[in-house]
Scaffold this active site. Structure first.
Site, PDB file in Angstrom:
ATOM      1  N   GLU A   1       7.499  -4.730   6.807  1.00 51.69           N
ATOM      2  CA  GLU A   1       8.627  -5.320   6.085  1.00 51.69           C
ATOM      3  C   GLU A   1       9.627  -5.894   7.089  1.00 51.69           C
ATOM      4  O   GLU A   1       9.603  -5.556   8.273  1.00 51.69           O
ATOM      5  CB  GLU A   1       9.346  -4.228   5.285  1.00 51.69           C
ATOM      6  CG  GLU A   1       8.490  -3.493   4.279  1.00 51.69           C
ATOM      7  CD  GLU A   1       8.172  -4.342   3.061  1.00 51.69           C
ATOM      8  OE1 GLU A   1       8.966  -5.244   2.746  1.00 51.69           O
ATOM      9  OE2 GLU A   1       7.119  -4.113   2.448  1.00 51.69           O
TER      10      GLU A   1
ATOM     11  N   GLY B   1       2.373  -9.848   8.260  1.00 49.92           N
ATOM     12  CA  GLY B   1       2.641  -9.420   6.885  1.00 49.92           C
ATOM     13  C   GLY B   1       2.404  -7.940   6.659  1.00 49.92           C
ATOM     14  O   GLY B   1       2.451  -7.464   5.528  1.00 49.92           O
TER      15      GLY B   1
ATOM     16  N   GLU C   1      -2.469   7.360  -8.898  1.00 48.00           N
ATOM     17  CA  GLU C   1      -3.383   7.226  -7.753  1.00 48.00           C
ATOM     18  C   GLU C   1      -2.825   6.295  -6.666  1.00 48.00           C
ATOM     19  O   GLU C   1      -2.955   6.544  -5.479  1.00 48.00           O
ATOM     20  CB  GLU C   1      -4.734   6.681  -8.246  1.00 48.00           C
ATOM     21  CG  GLU C   1      -5.782   6.527  -7.163  1.00 48.00           C
ATOM     22  CD  GLU C   1      -6.208   7.861  -6.559  1.00 48.00           C
ATOM     23  OE1 GLU C   1      -6.576   8.770  -7.304  1.00 48.00           O
ATOM     24  OE2 GLU C   1      -6.148   7.979  -5.323  1.00 48.00           O
TER      25      GLU C   1
ATOM     26  N   LYS D   1       4.370  10.294   0.873  1.00 44.85           N
ATOM     27  CA  LYS D   1       2.939  10.438   0.550  1.00 44.85           C
ATOM     28  C   LYS D   1       2.451  11.839   0.886  1.00 44.85           C
ATOM     29  O   LYS D   1       1.613  12.403   0.169  1.00 44.85           O
ATOM     30  CB  LYS D   1       2.134   9.375   1.297  1.00 44.85           C
ATOM     31  CG  LYS D   1       2.498   7.960   0.855  1.00 44.85           C
ATOM     32  CD  LYS D   1       1.946   6.929   1.793  1.00 44.85           C
ATOM     33  CE  LYS D   1       2.341   5.529   1.387  1.00 44.85           C
ATOM     34  NZ  LYS D   1       2.037   4.527   2.429  1.00 44.85           N
TER      35      LYS D   1
ATOM     36  N   PHE E   1       7.577  -6.989 -12.500  1.00 51.03           N
ATOM     37  CA  PHE E   1       6.499  -7.989 -12.414  1.00 51.03           C
ATOM     38  C   PHE E   1       6.519  -8.608 -11.020  1.00 51.03           C
ATOM     39  O   PHE E   1       6.679  -9.800 -10.834  1.00 51.03           O
ATOM     40  CB  PHE E   1       6.676  -9.030 -13.515  1.00 51.03           C
ATOM     41  CG  PHE E   1       5.395  -9.771 -13.861  1.00 51.03           C
ATOM     42  CD1 PHE E   1       4.249  -9.076 -14.233  1.00 51.03           C
ATOM     43  CD2 PHE E   1       5.350 -11.152 -13.820  1.00 51.03           C
ATOM     44  CE1 PHE E   1       3.086  -9.745 -14.553  1.00 51.03           C
ATOM     45  CE2 PHE E   1       4.189 -11.842 -14.149  1.00 51.03           C
ATOM     46  CZ  PHE E   1       3.051 -11.136 -14.513  1.00 51.03           C
TER      47      PHE E   1
ATOM     48  N   THR F   1       8.031  -0.888 -10.414  1.00 53.24           N
ATOM     49  CA  THR F   1       9.273  -1.397  -9.830  1.00 53.24           C
ATOM     50  C   THR F   1       9.373  -0.857  -8.404  1.00 53.24           C
ATOM     51  O   THR F   1       8.477  -0.154  -7.932  1.00 53.24           O
ATOM     52  CB  THR F   1      10.510  -0.973 -10.657  1.00 53.24           C
ATOM     53  OG1 THR F   1      10.616   0.455 -10.635  1.00 53.24           O
ATOM     54  CG2 THR F   1      10.409  -1.460 -12.093  1.00 53.24           C
TER      55      THR F   1
ATOM     56  N   GLY G   1      -1.410  -3.428  -0.126  1.00 48.57           N
ATOM     57  CA  GLY G   1      -1.924  -4.721  -0.583  1.00 48.57           C
ATOM     58  C   GLY G   1      -1.807  -4.799  -2.097  1.00 48.57           C
ATOM     59  O   GLY G   1      -1.958  -3.790  -2.783  1.00 48.57           O
TER      60      GLY G   1
ATOM     61  N   ASP H   1       8.212   6.678   4.923  1.00 50.90           N
ATOM     62  CA  ASP H   1       7.218   6.253   3.925  1.00 50.90           C
ATOM     63  C   ASP H   1       6.075   7.277   3.874  1.00 50.90           C
ATOM     64  O   ASP H   1       5.688   7.737   2.791  1.00 50.90           O
ATOM     65  CB  ASP H   1       6.681   4.861   4.286  1.00 50.90           C
ATOM     66  CG  ASP H   1       5.533   4.440   3.382  1.00 50.90           C
ATOM     67  OD1 ASP H   1       5.780   4.183   2.197  1.00 50.90           O
ATOM     68  OD2 ASP H   1       4.375   4.384   3.864  1.00 50.90           O
TER      69      ASP H   1
HETATM   70  N1  LIG Z   1       2.471  -3.694  -2.542  1.00 51.25           N
HETATM   71  C1  LIG Z   1       1.830  -2.654  -2.020  1.00 51.25           C
HETATM   72  O1  LIG Z   1       1.016  -2.777  -1.118  1.00 51.25           O
HETATM   73  C2  LIG Z   1       2.069  -1.267  -2.569  1.00 51.25           C
HETATM   74  C3  LIG Z   1       1.232  -0.208  -2.192  1.00 51.25           C
HETATM   75  C4  LIG Z   1       1.429   1.061  -2.743  1.00 51.25           C
HETATM   76  C5  LIG Z   1       2.479   1.272  -3.605  1.00 51.25           C
HETATM   77  N2  LIG Z   1       3.300   0.232  -3.926  1.00 51.25           N
HETATM   78  C6  LIG Z   1       4.424   0.476  -4.826  1.00 51.25           C
HETATM   79  O2  LIG Z   1       4.216  -0.233  -6.038  1.00 51.25           O
HETATM   80  C7  LIG Z   1       5.490  -0.644  -6.574  1.00 51.25           C
HETATM   81  C8  LIG Z   1       5.474  -2.139  -6.816  1.00 51.25           C
HETATM   82  O3  LIG Z   1       5.214  -2.784  -5.596  1.00 51.25           O
HETATM   83  P1  LIG Z   1       5.334  -4.374  -5.473  1.00 51.25           P
HETATM   84  O4  LIG Z   1       4.749  -4.707  -4.168  1.00 51.25           O
HETATM   85  O5  LIG Z   1       4.825  -5.020  -6.704  1.00 51.25           O
HETATM   86  O6  LIG Z   1       6.923  -4.499  -5.411  1.00 51.25           O
HETATM   87  P2  LIG Z   1       7.796  -5.811  -5.726  1.00 51.25           P
HETATM   88  O7  LIG Z   1       7.000  -7.041  -5.463  1.00 51.25           O
HETATM   89  O8  LIG Z   1       9.101  -5.606  -5.054  1.00 51.25           O
HETATM   90  O9  LIG Z   1       7.989  -5.728  -7.315  1.00 51.25           O
HETATM   91  C9  LIG Z   1       8.882  -4.869  -7.951  1.00 51.25           C
HETATM   92  C10 LIG Z   1       9.395  -5.637  -9.170  1.00 51.25           C
HETATM   93  O10 LIG Z   1      10.131  -4.764 -10.025  1.00 51.25           O
HETATM   94  C11 LIG Z   1      11.284  -5.480 -10.489  1.00 51.25           C
HETATM   95  N3  LIG Z   1      12.291  -4.496 -10.908  1.00 51.25           N
HETATM   96  C12 LIG Z   1      13.106  -3.724 -10.136  1.00 51.25           C
HETATM   97  N4  LIG Z   1      13.888  -2.939 -10.912  1.00 51.25           N
HETATM   98  C13 LIG Z   1      13.568  -3.213 -12.211  1.00 51.25           C
HETATM   99  C14 LIG Z   1      14.038  -2.756 -13.475  1.00 51.25           C
HETATM  100  N5  LIG Z   1      15.008  -1.844 -13.577  1.00 51.25           N
HETATM  101  N6  LIG Z   1      13.493  -3.288 -14.609  1.00 51.25           N
HETATM  102  C15 LIG Z   1      12.523  -4.208 -14.530  1.00 51.25           C
HETATM  103  N7  LIG Z   1      12.041  -4.703 -13.348  1.00 51.25           N
HETATM  104  C16 LIG Z   1      12.559  -4.208 -12.206  1.00 51.25           C
HETATM  105  C17 LIG Z   1      11.688  -6.309  -9.290  1.00 51.25           C
HETATM  106  O11 LIG Z   1      12.544  -7.370  -9.666  1.00 51.25           O
HETATM  107  P3  LIG Z   1      13.467  -8.069  -8.506  1.00 51.25           P
HETATM  108  O12 LIG Z   1      12.525  -8.569  -7.485  1.00 51.25           O
HETATM  109  O13 LIG Z   1      14.177  -9.140  -9.220  1.00 51.25           O
HETATM  110  O14 LIG Z   1      14.349  -6.979  -7.975  1.00 51.25           O
HETATM  111  C18 LIG Z   1      10.321  -6.787  -8.793  1.00 51.25           C
HETATM  112  O15 LIG Z   1       9.893  -7.948  -9.456  1.00 51.25           O
HETATM  113  C19 LIG Z   1       6.555  -0.204  -5.561  1.00 51.25           C
HETATM  114  O16 LIG Z   1       7.105   1.021  -5.972  1.00 51.25           O
HETATM  115  C20 LIG Z   1       5.753  -0.028  -4.279  1.00 51.25           C
HETATM  116  O17 LIG Z   1       6.310   0.920  -3.391  1.00 51.25           O
HETATM  117  C21 LIG Z   1       3.121  -1.019  -3.448  1.00 51.25           C
END
Ligand SMILES: NC(=O)c1ccc[n+]([C@@H]2O[C@H](COP(=O)([O-])OP(=O)(O)OC[C@H]3O[C@@H](n4cnc5c(N)ncnc54)[C@H](OP(=O)(O)O)[C@@H]3O)[C@@H](O)[C@H]2O)c1
Length: 348
Positions: free
Chosen positions: A210, A207, A150, A225, A11, A97, A323, A221
């Site tokens: 990272e 932003g 996707e 892809k 989440f 996650t 995003g 990265d």
């Molecule tokens: N944000 C983007 O722009 C973007 C774009 C494309 C793809 N993605 C992908 O989408 C995914 C999510 O991105 P996000 O930005 O939402 O990442 P995020 O903010 O880091 O969220 C990941 C969440 O998963 C939780 N988590 C980790 N291991 C877990 C487990 N075993 N059980 C339950 N929860 C767990 C984390 O908890 P903790 O924080 O406590 O560790 C964190 O709250 C990633 O794989 C990312 O690469 C993101």
């Protein structure tokens, strides 16, 4: 109206944005004859919350920092993704996650558990798909469930679905893409005269990058892809370690100066194409593109993919590559696609 029950695994930014979209704009789904109900959320920091009649998303999203699901009736402060996935009532598991590029875990196990339990899966997680996409697709087929990802390439900008649905009947000979917004932004700022360090610091302050920008700058990265694109669009069976990868730190001041003299633009290009002997060759490498190349004018943090086709020539899709809301949209599109497929409305 069909009610589809979801479990959110993780989440963080993306699944929160999805929860917000579900809670605030139900008509987005009602227009498709669908009500989305989140019946479980599990997250390392927040714990686990399950409610068969649906979780109050507004209350969950308003939780103050440091609070856990233990303060909800039936909630706990402990994450338990295995039980939520295997034993919960959700029909669709939403996996968001963190991306683990080494072995895809814990997301890989999440996806395997979901499929083996007969549940549909949507994910934005590049790790398990780049490393084990073929196995997971096969597994889903064997269990009669849908797997959609996707958001693993260019977030919500439709690239995989575009190729599958809109390029039918064409032969796609290859793909080339700007698949990492941070490196594209940094290269643009270097063309404007900043050093690599200055440009990275600026990207971080905005932003885009990272705190540790290694995966963006070094190309790893984009490599994930490219593996997904090559496998999905060209039918390759590549793992990320078969994608030769050179990062933008290889571009020198001299390289930038000579490209500028020739009217070229440096871009980090992820590409894959079929050789005459049928092999698919993929790489990530900085390239100085001529001004008339379809990717030369893609600037800032925007991403783009050019499909090289036999009858149309190059076809380019550009849009956001990252995003929270943008990536949550990929989940929405995937869920709607699963709804359409499983309701027998249309096969997508
Ligand atoms: N944000 C983007 O722009 C973007 C774009 C494309 C793809 N993605 C992908 O989408 C995914 C999510 O991105 P996000 O930005 O939402 O990442 P995020 O903010 O880091 O969220 C990941 C969440 O998963 C939780 N988590 C980790 N291991 C877990 C487990 N075993 N059980 C339950 N929860 C767990 C984390 O908890 P903790 O924080 O406590 O560790 C964190 O709250 C990633 O794989 C990312 O690469 C993101």
């Amino acid at each position: 109206m069909r009610t589809l029950d979801l479990a959110l695994i993780g989440f963080g930014g993306v699944n929160r944005a999805l929860a917000k979209a579900i809670g605030t704009r139900p008509e987005r789904f009602a227009d498709h004859g669908l009500e989305l109900r989140v019946v479980a959320i599990t997250d390392l920091a927040l714990g686990t919350l399950q409610a068969v009649d649906g979780i109050d998303l507004g209350r969950v999203l308003a939780l103050p920092r440091g609070a856990t699901f233990a303060e909800f009736p039936g909630g706990s402060a402990t994450a338990d993704s295995e039980s939520v996935i295997r034993n919960g009532t959700a029909e669709v598991i939403v996996e968001a996650t963190f991306t683990n590029p080494l072995d895809g875990e814990p997301a890989l196990s999440h996806l395997r558990w979901a499929i083996a339990s007969g549940k549909h899966v949507v994910t934005t997680n590049k790790g398990p798909i780049a490393l084990h996409g073929a196995e997971l697709t096969e597994l889903a087929l064997g269990h009669g469930v849908e797997l959609r990802f996707e958001g693993t390439v260019m977030s919500g900008t439709p690239v995989l679905r575009f190729a599958r649905e809109q390029l039918v009947g064409l032969e796609v000979l290859g793909v080339q893409g700007i698949l990492n917004g941070t490196s594209n932004y940094v290269l643009g700022r270097r063309e404007a005269g900043l050093t690599l360090e200055e440009a990275v610091a600026e990207a971080q302050s905005l932003g885009y990058a990272e705190a540790d920008p290694t995966a963006d700058i070094g190309g790893s990265d984009a490599r994930l892809k490219v593996a997904i694109l090559a496998n999905e669009v060209l039918g390759a069976k590549l793992t990320p370690d078969q994608v030769v990868t050179v990062g933008i730190d290889a571009v020198s001041e001299d390289d930038l100066a000579s490209a500028a003299r020739e009217g070229r633009h440096w871009k980090l290009i992820g590409s894959a194409h079929r050789e005459d002997d049928g092999r698919i060759v993929a790489e990530v490498r900085p390239r100085a593109l001529a001004a008339d190349h379809p990717l030369a004018s893609i600037s800032g943090a925007t991403n783009a993919v050019t499909f090289l086709t036999d009858m149309l020539g190059p076809v380019t899709v550009s849009g956001p590559g990252a995003g929270r809301d943008e990536t949550a949209y990929a989940l929405i599109a995937d869920i709607l696609s699963i709804h359409a497929t499983t309701a027998g409305l249309v096969r997508v």
